[in-house]
Design a protein around this motif. Structure first.
Motif, PDB file in Angstrom:
ATOM      1  N   ALA A   1     -10.401   2.522  -7.448  1.00  0.00           N
ATOM      2  CA  ALA A   1      -9.202   1.725  -7.732  1.00  0.00           C
ATOM      3  C   ALA A   1      -7.975   2.414  -7.136  1.00  0.00           C
ATOM      4  N   GLY A   2      -7.899   3.726  -7.290  1.00  0.00           N
ATOM      5  CA  GLY A   2      -6.803   4.481  -6.695  1.00  0.00           C
ATOM      6  C   GLY A   2      -6.825   4.382  -5.181  1.00  0.00           C
ATOM      7  N   LYS A   3      -7.995   4.539  -4.585  1.00  0.00           N
ATOM      8  CA  LYS A   3      -8.107   4.486  -3.126  1.00  0.00           C
ATOM      9  C   LYS A   3      -7.706   3.117  -2.591  1.00  0.00           C
ATOM     10  N   SER A   4      -7.964   2.067  -3.340  1.00  0.00           N
ATOM     11  CA  SER A   4      -7.625   0.712  -2.880  1.00  0.00           C
ATOM     12  C   SER A   4      -6.116   0.488  -2.786  1.00  0.00           C
ATOM     13  N   LEU A   5      -5.334   1.384  -3.387  1.00  0.00           N
ATOM     14  CA  LEU A   5      -3.881   1.220  -3.410  1.00  0.00           C
ATOM     15  C   LEU A   5      -3.143   2.104  -2.409  1.00  0.00           C
ATOM     16  N   CYS A   6      -3.883   2.935  -1.657  1.00  0.00           N
ATOM     17  CA  CYS A   6      -3.206   3.872  -0.760  1.00  0.00           C
ATOM     18  C   CYS A   6      -4.020   4.097   0.511  1.00  0.00           C
ATOM     19  N   ASP A   7      -3.333   4.597   1.514  1.00  0.00           N
ATOM     20  CA  ASP A   7      -4.013   4.943   2.768  1.00  0.00           C
ATOM     21  C   ASP A   7      -4.795   6.237   2.628  1.00  0.00           C
ATOM     22  N   ASN A   8      -4.193   7.215   1.967  1.00  0.00           N
ATOM     23  CA  ASN A   8      -4.827   8.520   1.821  1.00  0.00           C
ATOM     24  C   ASN A   8      -4.815   8.910   0.354  1.00  0.00           C
ATOM     25  N   LEU A   9      -5.957   9.289  -0.159  1.00  0.00           N
ATOM     26  CA  LEU A   9      -6.094   9.628  -1.573  1.00  0.00           C
ATOM     27  C   LEU A   9      -6.302  11.128  -1.745  1.00  0.00           C
ATOM     28  N   VAL A  10      -5.515  11.720  -2.631  1.00  0.00           N
ATOM     29  CA  VAL A  10      -5.715  13.115  -3.021  1.00  0.00           C
ATOM     30  C   VAL A  10      -6.410  13.091  -4.376  1.00  0.00           C
ATOM     31  N   ILE A  11      -7.571  13.746  -4.451  1.00  0.00           N
ATOM     32  CA  ILE A  11      -8.325  13.813  -5.709  1.00  0.00           C
ATOM     33  C   ILE A  11      -8.107  15.201  -6.286  1.00  0.00           C
ATOM     34  N   GLY A  12      -7.415  15.257  -7.415  1.00  0.00           N
ATOM     35  CA  GLY A  12      -7.113  16.529  -8.057  1.00  0.00           C
ATOM     36  C   GLY A  12      -8.127  16.844  -9.140  1.00  0.00           C
ATOM     37  N   ILE A  13      -8.758  18.008  -9.019  1.00  0.00           N
ATOM     38  CA  ILE A  13      -9.727  18.452 -10.023  1.00  0.00           C
ATOM     39  C   ILE A  13      -8.992  19.341 -11.022  1.00  0.00           C
ATOM     40  N   THR A  14      -8.873  18.858 -12.264  1.00  0.00           N
ATOM     41  CA  THR A  14      -8.198  19.637 -13.301  1.00  0.00           C
ATOM     42  C   THR A  14      -9.171  20.644 -13.903  1.00  0.00           C
ATOM     43  N   ASN A  15      -8.610  21.624 -14.609  1.00  0.00           N
ATOM     44  CA  ASN A  15      -9.415  22.728 -15.144  1.00  0.00           C
ATOM     45  C   ASN A  15     -10.339  23.292 -14.066  1.00  0.00           C
ATOM     46  N   PRO A  16      -9.774  23.697 -12.903  1.00  0.00           N
ATOM     47  CA  PRO A  16     -10.631  24.175 -11.824  1.00  0.00           C
ATOM     48  C   PRO A  16     -11.374  25.464 -12.177  1.00  0.00           C
TER      49      PRO A  16
ATOM     50  N   MET B   1       0.850  -1.198   0.000  1.00  0.00           N
ATOM     51  CA  MET B   1       0.000   0.000   0.000  1.00  0.00           C
ATOM     52  C   MET B   1       0.880   1.240   0.000  1.00  0.00           C
ATOM     53  N   ASP B   2       0.518   2.176  -0.854  1.00  0.00           N
ATOM     54  CA  ASP B   2       1.191   3.472  -0.843  1.00  0.00           C
ATOM     55  C   ASP B   2       0.605   4.303   0.289  1.00  0.00           C
ATOM     56  N   LYS B   3       1.407   5.177   0.855  1.00  0.00           N
ATOM     57  CA  LYS B   3       0.906   6.047   1.910  1.00  0.00           C
ATOM     58  C   LYS B   3      -0.096   7.039   1.317  1.00  0.00           C
ATOM     59  N   THR B   4       0.301   7.699   0.215  1.00  0.00           N
ATOM     60  CA  THR B   4      -0.564   8.696  -0.420  1.00  0.00           C
ATOM     61  C   THR B   4      -0.612   8.463  -1.917  1.00  0.00           C
ATOM     62  N   GLY B   5      -1.804   8.499  -2.470  1.00  0.00           N
ATOM     63  CA  GLY B   5      -1.997   8.377  -3.909  1.00  0.00           C
ATOM     64  C   GLY B   5      -2.751   9.587  -4.429  1.00  0.00           C
ATOM     65  N   ILE B   6      -2.671   9.782  -5.727  1.00  0.00           N
ATOM     66  CA  ILE B   6      -3.346  10.902  -6.378  1.00  0.00           C
ATOM     67  C   ILE B   6      -4.119  10.369  -7.574  1.00  0.00           C
ATOM     68  N   VAL B   7      -5.352  10.800  -7.730  1.00  0.00           N
ATOM     69  CA  VAL B   7      -6.111  10.589  -8.967  1.00  0.00           C
ATOM     70  C   VAL B   7      -6.506  11.968  -9.468  1.00  0.00           C
ATOM     71  N   ILE B   8      -6.631  12.105 -10.767  1.00  0.00           N
ATOM     72  CA  ILE B   8      -6.949  13.416 -11.330  1.00  0.00           C
ATOM     73  C   ILE B   8      -8.027  13.302 -12.393  1.00  0.00           C
ATOM     74  N   GLY B   9      -8.769  14.372 -12.581  1.00  0.00           N
ATOM     75  CA  GLY B   9      -9.771  14.413 -13.638  1.00  0.00           C
ATOM     76  C   GLY B   9     -10.509  15.730 -13.630  1.00  0.00           C
ATOM     77  N   ARG B  10     -11.166  16.005 -14.755  1.00  0.00           N
ATOM     78  CA  ARG B  10     -12.038  17.181 -14.805  1.00  0.00           C
ATOM     79  C   ARG B  10     -13.354  16.871 -14.106  1.00  0.00           C
ATOM     80  N   PHE B  11     -13.808  15.633 -14.198  1.00  0.00           N
ATOM     81  CA  PHE B  11     -15.049  15.176 -13.556  1.00  0.00           C
ATOM     82  C   PHE B  11     -16.234  16.046 -13.981  1.00  0.00           C
ATOM     83  N   GLN B  12     -16.365  16.246 -15.298  1.00  0.00           N
ATOM     84  CA  GLN B  12     -17.397  17.100 -15.884  1.00  0.00           C
ATOM     85  C   GLN B  12     -18.386  16.254 -16.686  1.00  0.00           C
TER      86      GLN B  12
ATOM     87  N   ALA C   1       3.786  11.437  -3.231  1.00  0.00           N
ATOM     88  CA  ALA C   1       2.633  10.597  -3.568  1.00  0.00           C
ATOM     89  C   ALA C   1       2.822   9.925  -4.927  1.00  0.00           C
ATOM     90  N   VAL C   2       2.030   8.888  -5.156  1.00  0.00           N
ATOM     91  CA  VAL C   2       2.015   8.198  -6.445  1.00  0.00           C
ATOM     92  C   VAL C   2       0.758   8.634  -7.190  1.00  0.00           C
TER      93      VAL C   2
END
Length: 192
Positions: free
Chosen positions: A24-39, A1-12, A105-106
């Motif tokens: 899937a990203g959350k299953s690989l890490c303890d803490n997930l950072v969700i990055g919103i692109t084109n904020p 398990m990674d300590k911190t992972g990152i997933v990214i997307g516009r989510f539009q 983070a990964v």
């Protein structure tokens, strides 16, 4: 398990395949950072690998609307607010990543097309460790935000393509009217 992972997307609009990716990203890490692109429109940048990314019509929801949707969908899926963070993520400016996410983070990504390959290049050039969760041909991409927005705009069935909490928010906030607007020109940065 990674300590911190990152997933990214516009989510539009955030849809069921986004959910599969985020979980899937959350299953690989303890803490997930969700990055919103084109904020916001000042972050839009044309990229030949996906020329539609910078269109106003491809970015109808505000950062705040997407932020709240992500909080709701994570709660709907039993993820504690202590186990994830949501941040703006300027995908087009790798030199700024260190101001938004922990560089240790990964970054987990999926690749379906030229834009997926370009994201991988950008993340690596910004100094992030990366892991491709899956790479598939574009024909296997599944649901897209464009398709969900198209269905909403044409008043076709769409609720089955998004998590229940997202459908409820879209209806509660009357975003269907907003998503039925069809601006077709890119954001003019001189106006912003």
């Amino acid at each position: 398990m990674d300590k911190t992972g990152i997933v990214i997307g516009r989510f539009q609009v955030f849809h069921n395949d986004h959910l599969k990716y985020v979980l899937a990203g959350k299953s690989l890490c303890d803490n997930l950072v969700i990055g919103i692109t084109n904020p916001d429109p000042t972050y839009f940048k044309d990229d030949s690998s996906d020329p539609h990314r910078s269109l106003v019509s491809s970015n109808p929801l505000t950062y705040f609307e997407r932020y709240v949707m992500l909080k709701y969908v994570m709660r709907e899926n039993g993820i504690s607010c202590m186990d994830f963070s949501i941040v703006p993520f300027p995908i087009n400016t790798p030199e700024t990543y260190c101001y938004y996410v922990p560089m240790s983070a990964v970054a987990y990504i999926t690749v379906y097309d030229r834009w997926g390959q370009r994201k991988l290049e950008l993340l690596k050039s910004g100094g992030l460790h990366t892991r491709v969760l899956w790479e598939k041909p574009a024909t296997e991409k599944g649901i897209t935000g464009s398709e969900v927005r198209r269905r909403i705009a044409l008043n076709e069935p769409w609720e089955h393509l998004v998590p229940k909490s997202i459908a409820a928010l879209i209806k509660d906030w009357n975003l269907t009217s907003k998503l039925r607007l069809k601006p077709t020109v890119p954001f003019d940065k001189s106006l912003g």
